[in-house]
Motif scaffolding. Structure first.
Motif, PDB file in Angstrom:
ATOM      1  N   GLY A  74     -32.205  15.976  10.600  1.00  9.02           N
ATOM      2  CA  GLY A  74     -31.324  15.484   9.535  1.00  9.02           C
ATOM      3  C   GLY A  74     -30.266  14.575  10.106  1.00  9.02           C
ATOM      4  N   VAL A  75     -29.248  14.261   9.297  1.00  8.12           N
ATOM      5  CA  VAL A  75     -28.155  13.403   9.763  1.00  8.12           C
ATOM      6  C   VAL A  75     -26.814  13.998   9.338  1.00  8.12           C
ATOM      7  N   ALA A  76     -25.748  13.549  10.009  1.00 10.53           N
ATOM      8  CA  ALA A  76     -24.375  13.929   9.655  1.00 10.53           C
ATOM      9  C   ALA A  76     -23.617  12.647   9.307  1.00 10.53           C
ATOM     10  N   VAL A  77     -22.623  12.760   8.413  1.00 13.57           N
ATOM     11  CA  VAL A  77     -21.814  11.596   8.027  1.00 13.57           C
ATOM     12  C   VAL A  77     -20.339  11.885   8.306  1.00 13.57           C
ATOM     13  N   GLY A  78     -19.663  10.958   8.966  1.00 15.89           N
ATOM     14  CA  GLY A  78     -18.220  11.070   9.200  1.00 15.89           C
ATOM     15  C   GLY A  78     -17.518   9.884   8.540  1.00 15.89           C
ATOM     16  N   VAL A  79     -16.425  10.152   7.813  1.00 13.23           N
ATOM     17  CA  VAL A  79     -15.668   9.081   7.147  1.00 13.23           C
ATOM     18  C   VAL A  79     -14.208   9.188   7.574  1.00 13.23           C
ATOM     19  N   GLU A  80     -13.661   8.102   8.084  1.00  7.29           N
ATOM     20  CA  GLU A  80     -12.251   8.101   8.473  1.00  7.29           C
ATOM     21  C   GLU A  80     -11.476   7.128   7.589  1.00  7.29           C
ATOM     22  N   PHE A  81     -10.454   7.651   6.912  1.00  4.71           N
ATOM     23  CA  PHE A  81      -9.552   6.785   6.155  1.00  4.71           C
ATOM     24  C   PHE A  81      -8.278   6.604   6.960  1.00  4.71           C
ATOM     25  N   GLU A  82      -7.859   5.347   7.126  1.00  6.82           N
ATOM     26  CA  GLU A  82      -6.562   5.052   7.715  1.00  6.82           C
ATOM     27  C   GLU A  82      -5.819   4.182   6.707  1.00  6.82           C
ATOM     28  N   GLU A  83      -4.543   3.948   6.943  1.00  9.64           N
ATOM     29  CA  GLU A  83      -3.752   3.177   5.983  1.00  9.64           C
ATOM     30  C   GLU A  83      -4.415   1.855   5.599  1.00  9.64           C
ATOM     31  N   VAL A 141     -14.483  14.214   6.056  1.00 15.27           N
ATOM     32  CA  VAL A 141     -13.514  13.135   5.881  1.00 15.27           C
ATOM     33  C   VAL A 141     -12.295  13.387   6.758  1.00 15.27           C
ATOM     34  N   SER A 142     -11.852  12.353   7.456  1.00 11.53           N
ATOM     35  CA  SER A 142     -10.608  12.404   8.237  1.00 11.53           C
ATOM     36  C   SER A 142      -9.514  11.682   7.466  1.00 11.53           C
ATOM     37  N   LEU A 143      -8.382  12.371   7.273  1.00  9.30           N
ATOM     38  CA  LEU A 143      -7.249  11.768   6.546  1.00  9.30           C
ATOM     39  C   LEU A 143      -5.978  11.796   7.387  1.00  9.30           C
ATOM     40  N   PRO A 144      -5.187  10.711   7.360  1.00 10.14           N
ATOM     41  CA  PRO A 144      -3.930  10.709   8.125  1.00 10.14           C
ATOM     42  C   PRO A 144      -2.797  11.372   7.353  1.00 10.14           C
ATOM     43  N   ALA A 145      -3.079  12.527   6.757  1.00 10.98           N
ATOM     44  CA  ALA A 145      -2.085  13.220   5.928  1.00 10.98           C
ATOM     45  C   ALA A 145      -2.424  14.700   5.907  1.00 10.98           C
ATOM     46  N   PRO A 146      -1.433  15.564   5.615  1.00 14.48           N
ATOM     47  CA  PRO A 146      -1.744  16.982   5.489  1.00 14.48           C
ATOM     48  C   PRO A 146      -2.648  17.227   4.275  1.00 14.48           C
ATOM     49  N   VAL A 178     -23.572  14.766  -1.685  1.00 18.57           N
ATOM     50  CA  VAL A 178     -23.612  15.377  -0.343  1.00 18.57           C
ATOM     51  C   VAL A 178     -22.365  16.261  -0.220  1.00 18.57           C
ATOM     52  N   PRO A 179     -22.504  17.524   0.287  1.00 22.68           N
ATOM     53  CA  PRO A 179     -21.310  18.363   0.413  1.00 22.68           C
ATOM     54  C   PRO A 179     -20.261  17.745   1.342  1.00 22.68           C
ATOM     55  N   VAL A 180     -18.981  17.925   0.972  1.00 24.15           N
ATOM     56  CA  VAL A 180     -17.894  17.229   1.678  1.00 24.15           C
ATOM     57  C   VAL A 180     -16.827  18.223   2.129  1.00 24.15           C
ATOM     58  N   ASP A 181     -16.281  18.007   3.294  1.00 30.32           N
ATOM     59  CA  ASP A 181     -15.140  18.756   3.806  1.00 30.32           C
ATOM     60  C   ASP A 181     -14.062  17.745   4.211  1.00 30.32           C
ATOM     61  N   ILE A 182     -12.779  18.136   4.089  1.00 28.35           N
ATOM     62  CA  ILE A 182     -11.677  17.225   4.434  1.00 28.35           C
ATOM     63  C   ILE A 182     -10.870  17.848   5.561  1.00 28.35           C
ATOM     64  N   ASP A 183     -10.444  17.038   6.498  1.00 27.04           N
ATOM     65  CA  ASP A 183      -9.584  17.572   7.555  1.00 27.04           C
ATOM     66  C   ASP A 183      -8.566  16.506   7.943  1.00 27.04           C
ATOM     67  N   ASN A 184      -7.525  16.948   8.629  1.00 31.45           N
ATOM     68  CA  ASN A 184      -6.482  16.056   9.120  1.00 31.45           C
ATOM     69  C   ASN A 184      -7.001  15.294  10.348  1.00 31.45           C
ATOM     70  N   ASP A 185      -6.576  14.041  10.506  1.00 32.67           N
ATOM     71  CA  ASP A 185      -7.125  13.184  11.570  1.00 32.67           C
ATOM     72  C   ASP A 185      -6.965  13.752  12.984  1.00 32.67           C
ATOM     73  N   ALA A 186      -5.760  14.208  13.325  1.00 39.36           N
ATOM     74  CA  ALA A 186      -5.556  14.704  14.691  1.00 39.36           C
ATOM     75  C   ALA A 186      -6.315  16.013  14.932  1.00 39.36           C
TER      76      ALA A 186
END
Ligand SMILES: [Zn+2]
Length: 404
Positions: A74-83, A141-146, A178-186
């Motif tokens: 299978g495959v994995a997907v990573g998404v990073e949002f920055e300002e 998903v990587s987010l630059p926020a809590p 696709v199932p999604v999880d969110i986490d803080n960038d650092a």
């Protein structure tokens, strides 16, 4: 899939590879059962034979047979949002990146456009990797926020104003299925460095990301630490001067006002370097990258000075973090890490001279291996190794379909 099949699949999901002996020890199953199940999974292409591990070096005899998850299952997907941008990466299940893209976009101001762009880029990358959406185990998903880890709501009105109260995980699930999880960038950066990067041999690690934002990810005894509400690691709001400048968080004298991309570049505004920096509409990260270039390539004294001062300030702040948490290793990441030893030397000096010398071993201070890719690599690793039960169910389903 049988219960034993799931248990062994979970083990190869979390570890790079396991031998029959290790799998028997970890699951309590007999070696004969482990061998039988693994051979069945291998026959159906769910697991593959893996390279010997470093721990397998014996003076004589063949190293034991090892098994790993079939990267092509299978495959994995990573998404990073920055300002100012969205980055999307697709990897196989061995966490090798198959393709990635970055698109400039006013992410902070336009939540809907950011969601649409991430979904569209994911569809394009899955197509270029030759993978149907049904083969995606999950998307992190990587987010630059809590982020509230319970309800997935973004709690910020300052860093990402148009995102406050929105549920990016729900939005992406609706668009992609696709199932999604969110986490803080650092928090994802520290996972990238401990799982696949510069800090693989450490169990107590603090990862610092210095870009537009300033945050840290913490791993204690090998496990990510998020705190009670998921907001641990807000290093940027550590108070370094009670009478310092007012911060966007409403407090005064936060570290962010001295070391972040905005603070560093603003301090150069009235210097000759500042004319180039502020002559066009660059993002804070782009400006910081230009400062580093001018310091390293042109030897600009003002740019060198501001980076050294930043390293010193960061070192003093990190000394408090080290006195509190006693990590073995501090990893410096984000755009500022590209300054290398110019940043690291004053940082190490300040950190070591302000930490309590209780043991003869000083904390290691190293640069990130993944630099600005750390967050997206950490996101890919969390699809496979994170605790999300929906990701596990997708993996069992893919393995079940292969065995059918
Ligand atoms: Zn603050």
């Amino acid at each position: 899939m049988t219960g034993n099949g799931r248990r062994l699949l979970d083990l190869v999901r979390l570890e790079r590879s396991v031998s029959i002996g290790e799998a028997a020890d970890r699951t309590g199953l007999s070696r004969a059962t482990v061998s039988e199940v693994f051979n069945g999974l291998r026959h159906h292409g769910v697991v593959v034979a893996a390279e010997p591990a470093r721990s397998d070096t014996r003076p004589t005899g063949r190293p034991p047979q090892r098994f790993a998850l079939n990267p092509r299952l299978g495959v994995a997907v990573g998404v990073e949002f920055e300002e100012g941008y969205v980055r999307v990466a697709v990897s196989d299940l061995g966490l090798t990146v198959l393709d990635q893209r970055r698109r400039s976009l006013p992410v902070a101001e336009d939540f809907e456009a950011a969601m649409d762009a991430a979904a569209e880029m994911t569809v394009q990358l899955l197509a270029s990797a030759g993978a149907d959406r049904s083969r995606a185990v999950g998307l992190v998903v990587s987010l630059p926020a809590p982020v509230n880890r319970v309800d997935g709501v973004v709690h910020t009105t300052t860093i990402l104003p148009s995102w406050a109260g929105r549920r990016p995980g729900q939005e992406l699930w609706t668009r992609l299925g696709v199932p999604v999880d969110i986490d803080n960038d650092a928090s994802l950066g520290v996972i990238a460095e401990t799982a696949l990067g510069a800090a693989q041999r450490y169990r107590y690690v603090v990862y610092v990301k210095v870009s537009t934002g300033l945050g840290c990810g913490i791993v204690l005894d090998g496990l990510p630490y998020h705190g009670a509400m998921g907001t641990a690691g807000e290093l940027g709001h550590l108070i370094v001067d009670e009478d310092g400048p007012i911060c966007y968080c409403g407090s005064r004298g936060c570290l962010h006002a001295y070391v972040g991309a905005r603070a560093i570049t603003e301090a150069l505004r009235s210097t000759p370097a500042g004319e180039r920096l502020f002559g066009a509409a660059y993002t804070p990260d782009e400006r910081l990258e230009m400062v580093i270039q001018q310091a390293l390539v042109r030897g600009d004294p003002a740019c060198q000075r501001i980076i050294r001062d930043g390293g010193h300030r960061l070192g003093i702040a990190l000394a408090s973090v080290c006195n509190l948490l006693n990590p073995e290793c501090v990893v410096i990441g984000g755009v500022l890490s590209k300054a290398g030893t110019l940043l690291l030397d004053p940082l190490r000096d300040a950190l070591h001279s302000h930490t309590v010398p209780l043991t003869p071993i000083r904390v290691e201070v190293i640069l990130s291996q993944w630099q600005e890719q750390a967050e997206v690599i950490g996101a890919l690793a969390q699809v496979l190794r994170g605790p999300n039960p929906r990701f596990r169910e997708r993996l069992y389903a893919l393995a079940g379909a292969a065995a059918a």
